[in-house]
Design an enzyme around this catalytic site. Structure first.
Site, PDB file in Angstrom:
ATOM      1  N   HIS A  21      12.817  37.507  43.356  1.00 31.60           N
ATOM      2  CA  HIS A  21      12.187  38.125  44.521  1.00 31.60           C
ATOM      3  C   HIS A  21      10.715  38.418  44.295  1.00 31.60           C
ATOM      4  CE1 HIS A  21      15.090  38.999  47.677  1.00 31.60           C
ATOM      5  NE2 HIS A  21      16.000  39.259  46.770  1.00 31.60           N
ATOM      6  N   HIS A  39      14.770  87.813  71.921  1.00 32.03           N
ATOM      7  CA  HIS A  39      15.995  87.145  71.506  1.00 32.03           C
ATOM      8  C   HIS A  39      17.188  88.072  71.712  1.00 32.03           C
ATOM      9  CE1 HIS A  39      13.396  84.177  69.680  1.00 32.03           C
ATOM     10  NE2 HIS A  39      14.429  83.494  69.173  1.00 32.03           N
ATOM     11  N   GLN A  45      17.990  38.403  41.526  1.00 24.55           N
ATOM     12  CA  GLN A  45      17.153  39.552  41.865  1.00 24.55           C
ATOM     13  C   GLN A  45      15.727  39.349  41.363  1.00 24.55           C
ATOM     14  OE1 GLN A  45      19.274  41.307  43.555  1.00 24.55           O
ATOM     15  NE2 GLN A  45      17.695  42.601  44.418  1.00 24.55           N
ATOM     16  N   ASP A  55      23.640  40.250  50.387  1.00 26.06           N
ATOM     17  CA  ASP A  55      22.333  39.862  50.938  1.00 26.06           C
ATOM     18  C   ASP A  55      22.476  39.048  52.211  1.00 26.06           C
ATOM     19  OD1 ASP A  55      20.778  41.077  49.043  1.00 26.06           O
ATOM     20  OD2 ASP A  55      20.423  39.270  47.856  1.00 26.06           O
ATOM     21  N   GLU A 112      19.399  50.194  43.674  1.00 31.41           N
ATOM     22  CA  GLU A 112      19.594  49.623  45.006  1.00 31.41           C
ATOM     23  C   GLU A 112      20.942  48.898  45.076  1.00 31.41           C
ATOM     24  OE1 GLU A 112      17.329  46.391  47.944  1.00 31.41           O
ATOM     25  OE2 GLU A 112      16.778  46.555  45.828  1.00 31.41           O
ATOM     26  N   HIS A 113      21.172  47.999  44.138  1.00 30.27           N
ATOM     27  CA  HIS A 113      22.431  47.259  44.050  1.00 30.27           C
ATOM     28  C   HIS A 113      23.112  47.599  42.730  1.00 30.27           C
ATOM     29  CE1 HIS A 113      19.526  44.610  46.260  1.00 30.27           C
ATOM     30  NE2 HIS A 113      20.522  44.597  47.143  1.00 30.27           N
TER      31      HIS A 113
END
Length: 437
Positions: free
Chosen positions: A265, A428, A262, A367, A330-331
């Site tokens: 990145h 209405h 990770q 991934d 996220e993960h």
């Protein structure tokens, strides 16, 4: 060196969003310019920001085909891996599509309510190609669109100089090959915020789409934020992150590798381990220092680990689960052997983009080649949304059919009349009561 701290020492800012982007005025200018001038503006921005500026934007289908054939010939293992990844992703997304039922049910006698799931007509995929051309993103963005039944799919990716010297539009070869493998035939050599603008508003060459999906840098993210409402988007993605909950049975080599996967990145990526084992924490720290020396991406990973990574020592794994829920990563990995305690944690955790259960379920499988989509919510947004799926390409709409001779329909008309009176909306109320005549 990764930071090690006790759970009680965690700062409040650890749980705050990490978008690292604000309203960027230059992006507003690009959007406005592309909307007004179309292709002319795209070519100017391409000359300013990209590696090449082709005279045309659409990459010929034959160029995509040749890229795929070249990959199959020169790198068959990559070609086969992309096909395998595509097949799993489409199968998983197709099963997701099946879960969206169309139905009609009679709620009350004469009141028939229904739901239909209709795919958007045209989807736009954005695939970045900066330091790391994200070949797998072609698979992840196209598969749910295909499974959803989208009629027309286009893809934008930054241009590259054509090696034949012709000046014909070109892009990263692997991305072009992946597009062809995934069945995408309409690809434009156009990147950055200007590509988002083109897909949102349409130009002389690039058609306007209904939904834009895919990751990108902070300029792409800001552009997506600003065009939302004109088009749909998947999400606003911030820096990537992983949160691992591990017990003493975890393999420190595997944990360190997952954290570094990770961290490489981006310098602001965040890799976090939470464990109740001091011994594991120490061994993982040592493994990170050993493994990072062997990485070609060492410089990026080291900055990420030292700046944003951490190992949290918890009093229990239940406390680790509480921290994960508040962080909403996220993960999320549960690096634990199958046990009653792991089952308890599975019932407790509920905020994450994607969950990886057990020692063998590496996040990198998600991934690349496990069917799951890797486009996931970041910066705490997993509290309220999930990752990219067929849902992004489907409109769930409702229907109403009535039989006004039946009591349920008459009761609804009566109720609508009284509610219209209460709101002071006489037309209405009248429209409802006319159905009683």
């Amino acid at each position: 060196m990764i930071r090690i701290q006790k759970a009680g020492e965690i700062e409040d800012e650890f749980f705050c969003g990490r978008n690292f982007g604000e309203s960027i005025e230059s992006v507003r200018g690009i959007l406005k310019d592309v909307k007004l001038r179309g292709d002319e503006a795209l070519h100017e921005y391409s000359k300013k920001f990209d590696m090449d500026s082709p005279s045309e934007l659409k990459i010929p289908e034959e160029t995509l085909r040749r890229a795929a054939e070249k990959m199959q010939s020169e790198n068959p293992k990559l070609y086969d891996s992309l096909c395998y990844s595509r097949d799993l992703a489409v199968r998983f997304a197709s099963r997701q599509r099946e879960s969206f039922d169309d139905f009609e049910v009679e709620l009350e006698p004469g009141i028939f309510t229904g739901q239909k799931n209709i795919p958007v007509e045209r989807a736009g995929l954005y695939v970045p190609a900066g330091r790391f051309p994200l070949v797998s993103t072609v698979v992840m963005t196209s598969s749910p669109a295909i499974a959803a039944g989208v009629k027309e799919i286009i893809l934008c990716t930054p241009p590259r100089k054509n090696p034949d010297g012709s000046g014909s539009p070109y892009a990263d070869e692997n991305i072009m090959a992946a597009a062809f493998i995934c069945g995408i035939r309409t690809v434009f050599a156009c990147g950055g915020a200007q590509a988002v603008a083109a897909m949102a508003f349409g130009t002389q060459t690039i058609p306007a789409v209904d939904v834009i999906v895919g990751p990108g840098n902070k300029f792409v993210a800001e552009a997506k934020r600003l065009v939302y409402g004109t088009v749909g988007i998947d999400m606003i993605a911030g820096p990537t992150e992983v949160f691992i909950i591990a017990d003493k049975t975890a393999n420190p080599k595997w944990i360190a590798a997952d954290l570094l996967a990770q961290a490489e990145h981006d310098v602001v990526a965040q890799a976090v381990l939470a464990t109740d084992s001091l011994e594991l924490a120490h061994n993982v720290s040592l493994e990170i220092e050993r493994q990072i020396e062997m990485l070609p991406t060492k410089e990026t990973a080291a900055q990420s680990i030292s700046g944003f990574g951490r190992i949290i020592i918890t009093e229990s794994l239940a406390q680790a689960a509480e921290i994960a829920n508040r962080k909403a990563p996220e993960h999320l990995e549960l690096a634990m052997s199958e046990s009653p305690e792991r089952q308890k944690l599975l019932s407790r955790i509920h905020n994450y983009g994607s969950l990886f259960i057990g020692h063998g379920a590496a996040e990198v499988f998600g991934d690349y080649a496990a069917g799951l989509n890797h486009t996931l919510p970041t910066s705490g947004s997993a509290r309220f949304t999930g990752g990219l799926s067929v849902r992004a390409f489907i409109k769930t709409v409702t229907t109403l059919r009535t039989d006004n001779t039946k009591p349920g329909a008459r009761k609804s008309a009566e109720a609508a009349g009284f509610l219209g009176d209460a709101e002071g909306l006489a037309a209405h109320a009248a429209a409802a009561r006319l159905r009683l005549e």
